[in-house]
Design a protein around this motif. Structure first.
Motif: not given
Lengths: 92, 83
Positions: A55-65
């Motif tokens: 979930a952490t990896v997915g979230y950071r992929v989704a919110t990466f600028n």
């Protein structure tokens, strides 16, 4: 006491507690449902940790600028590195 | 913000891991406290599978990592020169 010793101590405490409940080492005769919940606990904690990591990896992929200039530069560098390695004989 | 596919993949991962966590939690922690003929029980496999399936997944993961490592090492193996 080193950090390793502290972690090992904590882990063995928890492990001992788990074994005590799961395998009824002290003949406490706990209700059957509690033993049935306690027994898969290590595996359950491992699966939860895996889910949390995913979930952490997915979230950071989704919110990466996006950074377009850096992306182009990186693609260029990847191309150069591949070329260089291929010249030196690494097969991919 | 990340665009298009990135956002979709990221959110997909988050939702998948949430779903997996909820299903597994109910399976392991909640189900033993419910009666054998509760309506909820029909949505879950027998409890042995709650240990076997993650075990199989772990074995498959290790196999894939090992296979990838073996493939890369094998493709880059240079026989020693004989002087």
């Amino acid at each position: 006491m080193t950090k390793l010793m502290q972690w090992l101590f904590g882990a063995s405490l928890l492990g001992g507690l788990w074994a005590l409940v799961s395998f009824d080492l002290l003949d406490l005769n706990l209700p059957h449902t509690y033993r049935e919940v306690a027994w898969p606990m290590p595996l359950y904690l491992l699966v939860s940790f895996g889910c949390f990591s995913l979930a952490t990896v997915g979230y950071r992929v989704a919110t990466f600028n996006d950074c377009d200039a850096a992306a182009k530069e990186l693609q260029e560098q990847i191309r150069e590195a591949r070329e260089d390695l291929r010249r030196r004989g690494l097969k991919m | 913000m990340a665009t298009g596919v990135d956002q979709a993949v990221g959110m997909g991962l988050v939702l998948f891991s949430l779903a997996l966590f909820s299903y597994y939690s109910v399976w392991v922690v909640v189900l033993p406290f419910m009666d054998g003929d509760h309506m909820l029980q029909q949505y879950f496999l027998p409890r042995e599978y709650s240990v076997i399936l993650p075990g199989i997944a772990a074995v498959v993961l290790l196999l894939m990592i090992g296979a990838f490592t073996a493939a890369v090492v094998w493709m880059n193996h240079k026989p020693k020169k004989v002087d």
